[in-house]
Design a protein around this motif. Structure first.
Motif, PDB file in Angstrom:
ATOM      1  N   LEU B 144      42.877  46.566  13.910  1.00 51.46           N
ATOM      2  CA  LEU B 144      41.568  47.195  14.003  1.00 51.46           C
ATOM      3  C   LEU B 144      41.640  48.658  13.570  1.00 51.46           C
ATOM      4  O   LEU B 144      40.750  49.152  12.873  1.00 51.46           O
ATOM      5  CB  LEU B 144      41.042  47.081  15.437  1.00 51.46           C
ATOM      6  CG  LEU B 144      39.598  47.488  15.646  1.00 51.46           C
ATOM      7  CD1 LEU B 144      38.669  46.741  14.703  1.00 51.46           C
ATOM      8  CD2 LEU B 144      39.177  47.274  17.087  1.00 51.46           C
ATOM      9  N   ALA B 145      42.692  49.346  13.953  1.00 51.79           N
ATOM     10  CA  ALA B 145      42.859  50.739  13.541  1.00 51.79           C
ATOM     11  C   ALA B 145      42.910  50.833  12.028  1.00 51.79           C
ATOM     12  O   ALA B 145      42.218  51.661  11.421  1.00 51.79           O
ATOM     13  CB  ALA B 145      44.135  51.318  14.157  1.00 51.79           C
ATOM     14  N   LEU B 204      37.538  60.234  16.779  1.00 44.74           N
ATOM     15  CA  LEU B 204      37.933  61.516  17.367  1.00 44.74           C
ATOM     16  C   LEU B 204      39.385  61.854  17.046  1.00 44.74           C
ATOM     17  O   LEU B 204      39.740  63.014  16.886  1.00 44.74           O
ATOM     18  CB  LEU B 204      37.750  61.467  18.892  1.00 44.74           C
ATOM     19  CG  LEU B 204      36.325  61.166  19.370  1.00 44.74           C
ATOM     20  CD1 LEU B 204      36.289  61.021  20.887  1.00 44.74           C
ATOM     21  CD2 LEU B 204      35.370  62.262  18.917  1.00 44.74           C
ATOM     22  N   ASP B 205      40.225  60.826  16.985  1.00 47.20           N
ATOM     23  CA  ASP B 205      41.655  61.073  16.778  1.00 47.20           C
ATOM     24  C   ASP B 205      42.171  60.226  15.619  1.00 47.20           C
ATOM     25  O   ASP B 205      42.769  59.174  15.801  1.00 47.20           O
ATOM     26  CB  ASP B 205      42.419  60.745  18.062  1.00 47.20           C
ATOM     27  CG  ASP B 205      43.900  61.055  17.934  1.00 47.20           C
ATOM     28  OD1 ASP B 205      44.306  61.626  16.893  1.00 47.20           O
ATOM     29  OD2 ASP B 205      44.644  60.735  18.874  1.00 47.20           O
ATOM     30  N   ARG B 206      41.907  60.737  14.411  1.00 52.56           N
ATOM     31  CA  ARG B 206      42.319  60.036  13.202  1.00 52.56           C
ATOM     32  C   ARG B 206      43.828  59.836  13.174  1.00 52.56           C
ATOM     33  O   ARG B 206      44.332  58.767  12.817  1.00 52.56           O
ATOM     34  CB  ARG B 206      41.878  60.875  12.005  1.00 52.56           C
ATOM     35  CG  ARG B 206      41.615  60.080  10.794  1.00 52.56           C
ATOM     36  CD  ARG B 206      41.177  60.928   9.641  1.00 52.56           C
ATOM     37  NE  ARG B 206      41.182  60.073   8.477  1.00 52.56           N
ATOM     38  CZ  ARG B 206      40.284  59.130   8.256  1.00 52.56           C
ATOM     39  NH1 ARG B 206      39.289  58.953   9.117  1.00 52.56           N
ATOM     40  NH2 ARG B 206      40.367  58.367   7.193  1.00 52.56           N
ATOM     41  N   GLU B 207      44.550  60.878  13.554  1.00 52.57           N
ATOM     42  CA  GLU B 207      46.018  60.833  13.587  1.00 52.57           C
ATOM     43  C   GLU B 207      46.502  59.682  14.459  1.00 52.57           C
ATOM     44  O   GLU B 207      47.360  58.896  14.061  1.00 52.57           O
ATOM     45  CB  GLU B 207      46.566  62.141  14.182  1.00 52.57           C
ATOM     46  CG  GLU B 207      45.993  63.407  13.562  1.00 52.57           C
ATOM     47  CD  GLU B 207      46.428  63.574  12.131  1.00 52.57           C
ATOM     48  OE1 GLU B 207      47.621  63.347  11.861  1.00 52.57           O
ATOM     49  OE2 GLU B 207      45.554  63.884  11.277  1.00 52.57           O
ATOM     50  N   LEU B 209      45.021  56.962  15.423  1.00 50.22           N
ATOM     51  CA  LEU B 209      44.774  55.648  14.840  1.00 50.22           C
ATOM     52  C   LEU B 209      45.773  55.370  13.717  1.00 50.22           C
ATOM     53  O   LEU B 209      46.333  54.278  13.613  1.00 50.22           O
ATOM     54  CB  LEU B 209      43.344  55.565  14.286  1.00 50.22           C
ATOM     55  CG  LEU B 209      42.219  55.508  15.315  1.00 50.22           C
ATOM     56  CD1 LEU B 209      40.860  55.477  14.639  1.00 50.22           C
ATOM     57  CD2 LEU B 209      42.386  54.300  16.220  1.00 50.22           C
ATOM     58  N   ALA B 210      45.997  56.368  12.880  1.00 49.22           N
ATOM     59  CA  ALA B 210      46.927  56.199  11.766  1.00 49.22           C
ATOM     60  C   ALA B 210      48.334  55.909  12.282  1.00 49.22           C
ATOM     61  O   ALA B 210      49.073  55.112  11.705  1.00 49.22           O
ATOM     62  CB  ALA B 210      46.930  57.454  10.889  1.00 49.22           C
ATOM     63  N   ALA B 211      48.692  56.554  13.390  1.00 48.26           N
ATOM     64  CA  ALA B 211      50.026  56.349  13.961  1.00 48.26           C
ATOM     65  C   ALA B 211      50.207  54.898  14.400  1.00 48.26           C
ATOM     66  O   ALA B 211      51.303  54.349  14.347  1.00 48.26           O
ATOM     67  CB  ALA B 211      50.243  57.292  15.137  1.00 48.26           C
ATOM     68  N   LEU B 212      49.101  54.282  14.823  1.00 46.79           N
ATOM     69  CA  LEU B 212      49.185  52.901  15.294  1.00 46.79           C
ATOM     70  C   LEU B 212      49.595  51.925  14.191  1.00 46.79           C
ATOM     71  O   LEU B 212      50.512  51.131  14.370  1.00 46.79           O
ATOM     72  CB  LEU B 212      47.826  52.459  15.849  1.00 46.79           C
ATOM     73  CG  LEU B 212      47.549  52.736  17.314  1.00 46.79           C
ATOM     74  CD1 LEU B 212      46.214  52.153  17.714  1.00 46.79           C
ATOM     75  CD2 LEU B 212      48.664  52.167  18.170  1.00 46.79           C
TER      76      LEU B 212
END
Lengths: 214, 214
Positions: B144-145, B204-207, B209-212
DNA sequence: CGAATGGTTGATTGTGATCAATTCCCGTGG
DNA sequence: CCACGGGAATTGATCACAATCAACCATTCG
């Protein structure tokens, strides 16, 4: 950190033999040993390759150490063409391989080459969609059944050899080796296939497998 | 038999408006209402389409009633070109859509068109591979991320609207609507995004989500 | 013959599917 | 403008399947 990481490069002792002619630009025929890398994701996409013999996997390595195989190339396939400047996938020999190295056609200069390239791209697209279909949903059984049927393109050749390891299959189907093993065992118990050895099998109930994938 | 089946054709009361000109062959501009079918899997692939406005899903219906969405087309995308004679996927409007209908170029006659078509095919290939990557493995959160980040191509436009239903997202990611809902809720609780309404959200926290996705 | 790699099998856990109610929107009509 | 209705979305409880952890076999190769 899965067992996929164990899939180590064996690039140390010069496994890549040199081209089999003194003039590589005339006969760019290359050989690769099992698990050798043909090109790497992110590398400059200077060449395309046509597989003559053997099996090649197109794969990607994730930060968490897991590996994903996106495509298996069979003899006749052309791979390594890219929309951009870099390879999007790594290509590695599964078995010993013979490949032809091709120059990327300059489409602006040679629009005729675009027709061929177009064909390759469409076939690759169809394969990618088939893969996505396989992964999209469904149980381990559905995925594995679909995989086996895809693998055995020519029908009446009933004894077939798996050229890849369980780990390769698992990384292609998004499953684990244990699940592959168990699911194969289940098929055997249901009389749908017979395992001669771990790598040689005979499909007994093609219908049944086909019924699974939907 | 999943809820996907509820996705019923609403083709009864003539939703397809006629081309917006008296000479369709000159301006083949078509409009489609939400959930209307543009073409069907297995139908004769006589036309290609260029999406001007709206969102289109490319999907396939399985014998067991479940639906799989293989691709979402965004404005600018060309879809409906095929290696063979038939469409491999159905195309349906997600939102109200405006499309251009194009003739399939005759590659033998017009090799120049092959260059353009090649570009379309390569882009479609990249999209299909990205989709396979998304599906290949990983938790619901990872899928989903990745989906949300892909969707928000232009970065600084922080408030984004989801044009598709949860069912669409689920069928694209190979999950269920409940899991989509729960996973979104989880992201909210972790402060990674804010749901203004069910269809409007703010990352709110793009980073994070990307880390996921890895 | 022994080590190493690849494969199978078993026990347990965790994640997402399924079944089942609600609740929330949003458009419609009174 | 508000009440109503219906599809979409959320939430909860439970279950099933595949991942994980852990031994244990089988082949191949040095």
């Amino acid at each position: 950190m899965s067992a996929s990481m164990m899939q180590e490069r064996k690039s140390g002792p010069a496994l890549a033999r040199p081209p089999q002619t003194a003039r590589p630009e005339v006969q760019p025929v290359l050989s690769f040993a099992p698990d050798e890398t043909i090109f790497r994701e992110g590398g400059e996409a200077r060449w395309m390759y046509k597989l003559v013999d053997g099996l090649v996997r197109g794969c990607r390595f994730h930060a968490d150490g897991r590996r994903q195989i996106e495509v298996f190339h069979k003899p006749g396939d052309v791979f390594g063409f890219e929309p951009g400047l870099e390879y999007g996938l790594s290509a590695e020999a599964v078995t010993a391989c013979t490949v032809l190295r091709l120059a990327r056609p300059d489409l602006a200069r040679d629009p005729h080459a675009a027709v061929r390239l177009c064909g390759y791209a469409m076939r690759a697209l169809a394969a990618a969609q088939a893969h996505a279909r396989l992964l999209g949903r469904g149980s381990a059984g559905q995925r594995l059944a679909g995989f086996l049927l895809d693998l055995q393109a020519e029908p009446r050749q009933e004894l077939m050899e798996l050229p890849m390891t369980r780990q390769d299959i698992a990384d292609y189907l998004g499953l684990t080796i244990e699940t592959i093993s168990r699911t194969l065992g289940q098929f055997v118990r249901q009389g749908m296939l017979h395992l001669v050895t771990a790598r040689k099998l005979r499909i007994l109930d093609r219908e049944g497998l086909a019924a699974l994938c939907g």
